[in-house]
Design an enzyme around this catalytic site. Structure first.
Site, PDB file in Angstrom:
ATOM      1  N   CYS A   9       0.872  -1.177   0.000  1.00 38.15           N
ATOM      2  CA  CYS A   9       0.000   0.000   0.000  1.00 38.15           C
ATOM      3  C   CYS A   9       0.907   1.225   0.000  1.00 38.15           C
ATOM      4  O   CYS A   9       2.131   1.088  -0.074  1.00 38.15           O
ATOM      5  CB  CYS A   9      -1.000  -0.012   1.153  1.00 38.15           C
ATOM      6  SG  CYS A   9      -0.294   0.187   2.780  1.00 38.15           S
ATOM      7  N   CYS A  81      -4.235  -0.656  -2.285  1.00 34.49           N
ATOM      8  CA  CYS A  81      -4.737   0.683  -2.587  1.00 34.49           C
ATOM      9  C   CYS A  81      -4.394   1.015  -4.030  1.00 34.49           C
ATOM     10  O   CYS A  81      -3.511   0.393  -4.624  1.00 34.49           O
ATOM     11  CB  CYS A  81      -4.149   1.721  -1.628  1.00 34.49           C
ATOM     12  SG  CYS A  81      -2.398   2.055  -1.876  1.00 34.49           S
ATOM     13  N   CYS A  88       3.170  -0.495  -8.640  1.00 36.32           N
ATOM     14  CA  CYS A  88       3.772  -1.788  -8.320  1.00 36.32           C
ATOM     15  C   CYS A  88       4.683  -2.229  -9.460  1.00 36.32           C
ATOM     16  O   CYS A  88       4.279  -2.213 -10.624  1.00 36.32           O
ATOM     17  CB  CYS A  88       2.675  -2.828  -8.096  1.00 36.32           C
ATOM     18  SG  CYS A  88       3.315  -4.471  -7.711  1.00 36.32           S
TER      19      CYS A  88
END
Length: 138
Positions: A9, A81, A88
């Site tokens: 996150c 999130c 990512c």
């Protein structure tokens, strides 16, 4: 051999810390969970408090930046999130990347009890959704 899970996150202060604690508590026999953020910060005291209510101790956790896991392999990378999902990095190989979004309880407003209630709601929703995910994939 245990499957490795990385939860991501933004700040690694609430959602990913709670998810790491949940997995390592409930499924420790077959999964090893770690967590990180796109920016490290601190572990939110309310996350620690509401996890302790269900017997999960995350008091010794620390906030970690994603870069601490460079070069490591994971069976599952789960973003929690939108920001983490967008940023990512690509994991190659057998990694299953999944986004399971949860509201950020740190953004809750109202009385102290209203905020705690939101942390508990997110925690309980997380337990349910992670159980469904790992029952179907791990």
């Amino acid at each position: 051999m245990k499957k490795r899970v990385l939860f991501l996150c933004t700040a690694n202060s609430c959602r990913s810390q709670m998810a790491e604690g949940i997995v390592n508590h409930f499924w420790k026999d077959r999964l090893e969970a770690l967590s990180a953020g796109t920016q490290a910060s601190f572990v939110n005291p309310l996350a620690i408090e509401v996890m302790k209510e269900i017997g999960v101790d995350i008091a010794k956790h620390r906030s970690k930046n994603l870069s601490e896991f460079d070069g490591q392999n994971f069976d599952h990378v789960i973003t929690l999130c939108g920001d983490a999902n967008e940023t990512c990095p690509l994991y190659i190989g057998t990694t299953k990347k999944m986004h399971i979004g949860f509201d950020d309880p740190a953004k809750a407003t109202g009385s102290a009890e209203d905020v705690r209630r939101e942390f508990r709601r997110v925690r309980d929703e997380m337990i349910d959704q992670l159980a469904q995910y790992f029952l179907n994939t791990a």
